[in-house]
Design an enzyme around this catalytic site. Structure first.
Site, PDB file in Angstrom:
ATOM      1  N   CYS A  78       0.853  -1.187   0.000  1.00  0.00           N
ATOM      2  CA  CYS A  78       0.000   0.000   0.000  1.00  0.00           C
ATOM      3  C   CYS A  78       0.892   1.242   0.000  1.00  0.00           C
ATOM      4  CB  CYS A  78      -0.863  -0.041   1.250  1.00  0.00           C
ATOM      5  SG  CYS A  78      -1.732   1.477   1.626  1.00  0.00           S
ATOM      6  N   CYS A  81       1.449   4.406   3.944  1.00  0.00           N
ATOM      7  CA  CYS A  81       2.439   4.598   5.010  1.00  0.00           C
ATOM      8  C   CYS A  81       3.846   4.346   4.455  1.00  0.00           C
ATOM      9  CB  CYS A  81       2.177   3.638   6.165  1.00  0.00           C
ATOM     10  SG  CYS A  81       0.646   3.986   7.039  1.00  0.00           S
ATOM     11  N   CYS A 158      -7.561  -0.194   8.276  1.00  0.00           N
ATOM     12  CA  CYS A 158      -6.384   0.651   8.148  1.00  0.00           C
ATOM     13  C   CYS A 158      -6.017   1.133   9.535  1.00  0.00           C
ATOM     14  CB  CYS A 158      -6.671   1.831   7.225  1.00  0.00           C
ATOM     15  SG  CYS A 158      -5.290   2.991   7.221  1.00  0.00           S
ATOM     16  N   GLN A 281      -7.550  19.618  10.088  1.00  0.00           N
ATOM     17  CA  GLN A 281      -6.371  18.769  10.286  1.00  0.00           C
ATOM     18  C   GLN A 281      -6.813  17.327  10.551  1.00  0.00           C
ATOM     19  OE1 GLN A 281      -3.277  19.279   9.879  1.00  0.00           O
ATOM     20  NE2 GLN A 281      -2.902  21.481  10.024  1.00  0.00           N
ATOM     21  N   TYR A 310      -4.797  31.695   5.196  1.00  0.00           N
ATOM     22  CA  TYR A 310      -5.112  30.292   4.883  1.00  0.00           C
ATOM     23  C   TYR A 310      -5.763  29.688   6.133  1.00  0.00           C
ATOM     24  CZ  TYR A 310      -1.338  31.317   1.536  1.00  0.00           C
ATOM     25  OH  TYR A 310      -0.517  31.888   0.602  1.00  0.00           O
ATOM     26  N   GLU A 331      -9.564  33.131   4.149  1.00  0.00           N
ATOM     27  CA  GLU A 331      -9.658  31.771   3.619  1.00  0.00           C
ATOM     28  C   GLU A 331     -10.438  31.805   2.308  1.00  0.00           C
ATOM     29  OE1 GLU A 331      -8.819  28.459   4.146  1.00  0.00           O
ATOM     30  OE2 GLU A 331     -10.243  28.016   2.543  1.00  0.00           O
ATOM     31  N   ASP A 379      -0.623  29.317   7.233  1.00  0.00           N
ATOM     32  CA  ASP A 379      -0.694  27.854   7.243  1.00  0.00           C
ATOM     33  C   ASP A 379      -1.129  27.417   5.849  1.00  0.00           C
ATOM     34  OD1 ASP A 379      -0.985  25.201   7.808  1.00  0.00           O
ATOM     35  OD2 ASP A 379      -2.679  25.423   9.175  1.00  0.00           O
ATOM     36  N   CYS A 406       3.139  22.189   6.176  1.00  0.00           N
ATOM     37  CA  CYS A 406       3.057  20.730   6.078  1.00  0.00           C
ATOM     38  C   CYS A 406       4.042  20.220   5.035  1.00  0.00           C
ATOM     39  CB  CYS A 406       1.634  20.288   5.751  1.00  0.00           C
ATOM     40  SG  CYS A 406       1.016  21.002   4.232  1.00  0.00           S
TER      41      CYS A 406
HETATM   42  N1  SAH Z   1      -5.232  26.950   9.240  1.00  0.00           N
HETATM   43  C1  SAH Z   1      -6.199  25.945   8.919  1.00  0.00           C
HETATM   44  C2  SAH Z   1      -6.215  25.493   7.443  1.00  0.00           C
HETATM   45  C3  SAH Z   1      -4.891  25.141   6.820  1.00  0.00           C
HETATM   46  S1  SAH Z   1      -4.988  24.296   5.271  1.00  0.00           S
HETATM   47  C4  SAH Z   1      -6.074  24.779   9.860  1.00  0.00           C
HETATM   48  O1  SAH Z   1      -5.122  24.662  10.616  1.00  0.00           O
HETATM   49  O2  SAH Z   1      -6.980  23.946   9.878  1.00  0.00           O
HETATM   50  C5  SAH Z   1      -4.769  25.508   4.095  1.00  0.00           C
HETATM   51  C6  SAH Z   1      -6.023  26.310   3.777  1.00  0.00           C
HETATM   52  O3  SAH Z   1      -5.665  27.308   2.807  1.00  0.00           O
HETATM   53  C7  SAH Z   1      -7.179  25.530   3.179  1.00  0.00           C
HETATM   54  O4  SAH Z   1      -8.327  25.766   3.962  1.00  0.00           O
HETATM   55  C8  SAH Z   1      -7.345  26.141   1.767  1.00  0.00           C
HETATM   56  O5  SAH Z   1      -8.688  26.185   1.359  1.00  0.00           O
HETATM   57  C9  SAH Z   1      -6.789  27.527   1.964  1.00  0.00           C
HETATM   58  N2  SAH Z   1      -6.296  28.251   0.776  1.00  0.00           N
HETATM   59  C10 SAH Z   1      -5.639  27.755  -0.292  1.00  0.00           C
HETATM   60  N3  SAH Z   1      -5.268  28.734  -1.132  1.00  0.00           N
HETATM   61  C11 SAH Z   1      -5.680  29.903  -0.576  1.00  0.00           C
HETATM   62  C12 SAH Z   1      -5.580  31.276  -0.959  1.00  0.00           C
HETATM   63  N4  SAH Z   1      -4.985  31.632  -2.082  1.00  0.00           N
HETATM   64  N5  SAH Z   1      -6.099  32.202  -0.133  1.00  0.00           N
HETATM   65  C13 SAH Z   1      -6.706  31.848   1.023  1.00  0.00           C
HETATM   66  N6  SAH Z   1      -6.828  30.567   1.436  1.00  0.00           N
HETATM   67  C14 SAH Z   1      -6.330  29.603   0.644  1.00  0.00           C
END
Ligand code: SAH
Length: 449
Positions: A78, A81, A158, A281, A310, A331, A379, A406
């Site tokens: 798979c 992982c 899983c 997350q 984000y 967002e 983020d 990430c």
């Molecule tokens: N901070 C949040 C989400 C992080 S994931 C948490 O910890 O849960 C990254 C996020 O960025 C996603 O929700 C995605 O929809 C958003 N995103 C992607 N491109 C973007 C952009 N150009 N402007 C604003 N948000 C964006």
């Protein structure tokens, strides 16, 4: 010239950014899965290119003391992982090294990388799964894709998912047969069911099932009744319509077939609403540690006005809100912003403004209107931040910058831009959000005078 099928004895000299072993044959590079540093192995070439080849283990001649038997019977087939063949402590050390390496290779930077914050129990941690559905001679096949292919490795369970998703897997196999739901064939672009997505709350006994289909399945009323009967904790059932020829899992439309539009979950004391399209997350337990790390860095440098870019469903914004006067959360996914607003009301948080916009454009606009943050938190998705966004932050003279990432490669690239722009890279804290895989999350603190 190396050919597919050739066998060699090699020593693993390093691991690459996907934790694959690197071995060299007179300077020619071999990548080997499921190996560890310093191991000596007999390997067989499975793919040969001009610059490099991929090889698989034939025999382990000198075994690493950190090697162990993987817990999962389909681990070696798979693609989900990548590190289950080593102890959890060593997984954390590997991740620390991968982060160090990315900073050095891509960013030409050498910050101290803290020991990653790990999990007490690094299994059964995921709150979301997307199973591809296919068929073979024996019938319905549900599982995960084999690495770098669209070949499904069928499985009944899983070990990194919540147990409920195993049950959905077995029930859905029966449901597909019983109600004759036609299985989608990628090559012919024909059929109905493509994927099954499950979201499972960790704080509450609640589950969401999303059937990703090219159209509404014919006997959806009966299917719905069957799923309600099988899962007393089903809170939300959707059909997501994806009629396109694409690798993207979710398609153009979410149709709520039954129940609530969202499920709830908690991180720390905060409550969150989660819709099918919203980013949340996947590791609920570690997310609290991740956000607490953000709070620690924020309180260390202080922040009256904070931008959370984000922002998804507003999780980081709501975590940091008690420590600031005002937070602007930006967002791009509308469902996520709507979820964020609902959760902020439930959590009685009034100092966050949730904005549905492109982060880069909106941030520029706010700065042009003289709303200058002391601290910016980002983020971003795996591709990292847009260069223009980093440049606006640099030119606005924002004092503190907290980067949640990430993807160590794009983090290192962006860190270079920030340090060239006058920021000092103060701290790097990896958090293990994805045990058993090579993925690693980081919280990084930058500051300027
Ligand atoms: N901070 C949040 C989400 C992080 S994931 C948490 O910890 O849960 C990254 C996020 O960025 C996603 O929700 C995605 O929809 C958003 N995103 C992607 N491109 C973007 C952009 N150009 N402007 C604003 N948000 C964006």
């Amino acid at each position: 010239m190396v050919k597919v099928g050739d066998e060699f004895q090699v020593k693993i000299e390093a691991l690459n950014h996907q934790a694959q072993g690197i071995a060299k044959l007179d300077g020619y590079v071999l990548f080997v899965d499921h190996v560890l540093l310093d191991e000596v192995l007999k390997v067989r070439i499975v793919e040969a290119k001009k610059e490099y080849a991929r090889a698989e283990i034939v025999e382990i001649i000198e075994k690493s003391p950190y090697r162990k038997e993987p817990e999962c019977p389909v681990y070696y087939r798979c693609g989900g992982c990548h590190l289950m063949h080593t102890t959890y402590e060593n997984q954390l050390e590997i991740k620390r090294m991968l982060v160090e390496d990315a900073f050095r290779r891509i960013g030409k930077l050498s910050p101290k990388i803290n020991h990653p914050i790990g999990m007490e129990n690094p299994f059964r941690y995921r709150n979301k799964v997307q199973f591809p559905v296919g068929r073979d001679e024996k019938g319905v096949k549900i599982g995960f894709y084999k690495k770098m292919t669209h070949e499904i490795v069928p499985t009944d369970f899983c070990l990194i998912q919540h147990e409920d998703s195993d049950k959905v897997l077995s029930v859905m196999k029966e449901v597909i047969k019983k109600y004759g739901i036609e299985i989608y064939d990628e090559r012919l672009h024909k059929g109905v069911i493509r994927h099954i997505m499950v979201r499972r709350s960790f704080a509450f006994d609640q589950m969401m099932i999303v059937l990703v289909c090219t159209r509404m399945p014919d006997r959806i009323e009966e299917i719905k009744e069957e799923l309600i009967k099988s899962f007393p904790n089903l809170k939300s059932l959707y059909v997501n319509i994806n009629s396109k020829k694409t690798n993207v899992i979710l398609g153009e439309k979410d149709i709520l077939v039954w129940g609530s539009p969202a499920i709830s979950d908690k991180i720390g004391n905060l409550l969150f609403e989660i819709s099918p399209e919203s980013f949340f997350q996947v590791n609920t337990v570690q997310t609290e540690k991740l956000y607490n790390q953000v709070v620690r860095y924020l309180t260390e440098v202080g922040g009256r006005v904070v931008f959370d870019l984000y922002s998804g469903i507003g999780t980081i914004s709501m975590f940091v809100a008690p420590y600031c006067e005002k937070v602007y959360a930006i967002e791009i996914v509308k469902q996520a912003v709507e979820d964020a607003i609902k959760s902020s009301i439930e959590n009685k948080i009034a100092n966050v403004e949730f904005i549905h916009a492109d982060a880069e454009k909106k941030m520029k606009e706010l700065i042009e209107n003289d709303i200058i943050p002391d601290t910016v938190i980002v983020d971003p998705p795996r591709k990292g931040c847009e260069k223009e966004l980093l440049e606006s932050i640099i030119s606005a003279g924002v004092k503190n910058f907290i980067y949640v990432s990430c993807n160590p490669s794009t983090l290192a690239r962006d860190a270079r831009i920030l340090t060239d722009g006058g920021y000092e890279l103060l701290k790097v804290q990896p958090v293990d959000m994805f045990p058993q895989t090579y993925h690693v999350e980081n919280v990084v603190l930058f500051k300027r005078d």
